[in-house]
Structures are given as structure tokens and as C-alpha cells.
Motif scaffolding. Sequence first.
Motif, PDB file in Angstrom:
ATOM      1  N   ARG A 173      23.760 -32.719 -29.669  1.00 62.24           N
ATOM      2  CA  ARG A 173      23.364 -33.243 -30.967  1.00 62.24           C
ATOM      3  C   ARG A 173      22.054 -32.609 -31.422  1.00 62.24           C
ATOM      4  NH1 ARG A 173      20.767 -38.772 -32.544  1.00 62.24           N
ATOM      5  NH2 ARG A 173      19.781 -38.542 -30.528  1.00 62.24           N
ATOM      6  N   VAL A 174      22.006 -32.295 -32.695  1.00 63.00           N
ATOM      7  CA  VAL A 174      20.799 -31.839 -33.377  1.00 63.00           C
ATOM      8  C   VAL A 174      20.717 -32.707 -34.626  1.00 63.00           C
ATOM      9  CG1 VAL A 174      19.775 -29.906 -34.652  1.00 63.00           C
ATOM     10  CG2 VAL A 174      20.976 -29.473 -32.519  1.00 63.00           C
ATOM     11  N   SER A 175      19.517 -33.046 -35.073  1.00 62.83           N
ATOM     12  CA  SER A 175      19.441 -33.806 -36.317  1.00 62.83           C
ATOM     13  C   SER A 175      18.466 -33.159 -37.286  1.00 62.83           C
ATOM     14  CB  SER A 175      19.085 -35.267 -36.066  1.00 62.83           C
ATOM     15  OG  SER A 175      17.820 -35.382 -35.468  1.00 62.83           O
ATOM     16  N   LEU A 176      18.816 -33.286 -38.548  1.00 57.77           N
ATOM     17  CA  LEU A 176      18.045 -32.734 -39.656  1.00 57.77           C
ATOM     18  C   LEU A 176      17.549 -33.913 -40.487  1.00 57.77           C
ATOM     19  CD1 LEU A 176      17.215 -30.487 -41.713  1.00 57.77           C
ATOM     20  CD2 LEU A 176      19.570 -30.561 -42.533  1.00 57.77           C
ATOM     21  N   HIS A 177      16.252 -33.947 -40.767  1.00 60.80           N
ATOM     22  CA  HIS A 177      15.634 -35.024 -41.530  1.00 60.80           C
ATOM     23  C   HIS A 177      14.850 -34.412 -42.687  1.00 60.80           C
ATOM     24  CE1 HIS A 177      16.260 -37.855 -38.121  1.00 60.80           C
ATOM     25  NE2 HIS A 177      16.232 -36.706 -37.467  1.00 60.80           N
ATOM     26  N   MET A 178      14.919 -35.065 -43.862  1.00 59.12           N
ATOM     27  CA  MET A 178      14.177 -34.552 -45.016  1.00 59.12           C
ATOM     28  C   MET A 178      13.681 -35.721 -45.863  1.00 59.12           C
ATOM     29  SD  MET A 178      15.212 -31.759 -47.929  1.00 59.12           S
ATOM     30  CE  MET A 178      16.596 -32.671 -48.557  1.00 59.12           C
ATOM     31  N   SER A 179      12.450 -35.597 -46.330  1.00 61.09           N
ATOM     32  CA  SER A 179      11.855 -36.623 -47.172  1.00 61.09           C
ATOM     33  C   SER A 179      10.957 -35.961 -48.213  1.00 61.09           C
ATOM     34  CB  SER A 179      11.031 -37.581 -46.306  1.00 61.09           C
ATOM     35  OG  SER A 179      10.446 -38.582 -47.096  1.00 61.09           O
ATOM     36  N   PRO A 180      11.194 -36.256 -49.508  1.00 61.08           N
ATOM     37  CA  PRO A 180      10.340 -35.681 -50.548  1.00 61.08           C
ATOM     38  C   PRO A 180       9.162 -36.595 -50.880  1.00 61.08           C
ATOM     39  CG  PRO A 180      12.150 -36.809 -51.584  1.00 61.08           C
ATOM     40  CD  PRO A 180      12.329 -36.962 -50.089  1.00 61.08           C
ATOM     41  N   ARG A 181       8.066 -35.976 -51.305  1.00 56.93           N
ATOM     42  CA  ARG A 181       6.906 -36.748 -51.749  1.00 56.93           C
ATOM     43  C   ARG A 181       5.938 -35.813 -52.461  1.00 56.93           C
ATOM     44  NH1 ARG A 181       2.760 -40.335 -48.126  1.00 56.93           N
ATOM     45  NH2 ARG A 181       1.738 -41.309 -49.881  1.00 56.93           N
ATOM     46  N   ASN A 182       5.507 -36.230 -53.636  1.00 53.65           N
ATOM     47  CA  ASN A 182       4.495 -35.481 -54.394  1.00 53.65           C
ATOM     48  C   ASN A 182       4.847 -34.004 -54.565  1.00 53.65           C
ATOM     49  OD1 ASN A 182       3.014 -37.859 -54.499  1.00 53.65           O
ATOM     50  ND2 ASN A 182       1.860 -37.337 -52.657  1.00 53.65           N
ATOM     51  N   ASP A 183       6.040 -33.720 -55.040  1.00 56.15           N
ATOM     52  CA  ASP A 183       6.499 -32.347 -55.277  1.00 56.15           C
ATOM     53  C   ASP A 183       6.484 -31.469 -54.028  1.00 56.15           C
ATOM     54  OD1 ASP A 183       7.122 -32.860 -57.919  1.00 56.15           O
ATOM     55  OD2 ASP A 183       5.152 -32.264 -58.641  1.00 56.15           O
TER      56      ASP A 183
END
Length: 141
Positions: A59-69
Motif C-alpha cells: 500500500r502507498v497513500s497519496l494525500h493532498m490539502s489546499p490552503r491559501n493558493d
Amino acid sequence: MAGKRGVNWPLEDRPWMPNKARERVLAQLRSWGYTVDEASVGNVVALLAAQVVQDTDSRVSLHMSPRNDQALIVLLSHQSGRPPADEAAMRTLAATRPVVVSCGTDTSNEVDDGPSVWAVIDLTPPKRLAGLKLSKKLSTA
């Protein structure tokens, strides 16, 4: 990334995983209304993903979160004892300005996530803001 808007995806640790990671990130950024240089951002994501892929069927996991451009993108290997990311690849990633604001690795095994790589990328303002029209009512009193 706790308490922030974000997404994550489980991915297979296979040779095609960097392309899958690229597709997921670009599609999600579009769905959030961001316009980006897709070739540059896609290359950044693929380079990050290549640092954790080892074709072990784990298993590999990809995480993404946007904030302030900006968006934080993290790939976790979920396997302790894996070697850290390639230093030359990380230098290449860091040189990808202005897309990459910062990047790094975490080789901590304290949370059993194994080594991870991350990058903060610069985003253009969301399309929905660029398309707003301001109207001003005039009173005729």
C-alpha cells in the motif's frame, strides 16, 4: 492535515502508480476550481511518487490539502525500513520553481507510515474567484 479540507487515495505500489497519482491530483485540483500548469504540477507529482514506488504490491497513500493558493501533497510508503528518497531527485524537485514552494522527506518510523515525501505547490487563484463580477447599485435619491 487534520481539520483541513483534503483528500487521500490508497494506491498500489506498482510501476504505473506515479501516473495514477498525477491523474488523481490534477483531476482533484480541477474539481476544486484551480487552474494550474498541468504539465509542471503533473511532473512534480510523478517525481514525488517515484520516490516511494518500489513495485512491492504493498500500500502507498497519496494525500493532498489546499490552503491559501498552495497545496500540500504527501506520499506515504507505509513500509518501515524503506530507503529514504533519492537526494538528487529531491534537489531536482526543489529546483522546480515557481511550482514547488518547498519539499522534503520524512524518514520517521514513529507512526508506521514508513518514509514519506512531500511538496507544497503554488496554485493560481481558483477560477470561481476570477470569474466573479462585482455590481454596484446606484441610488437615485
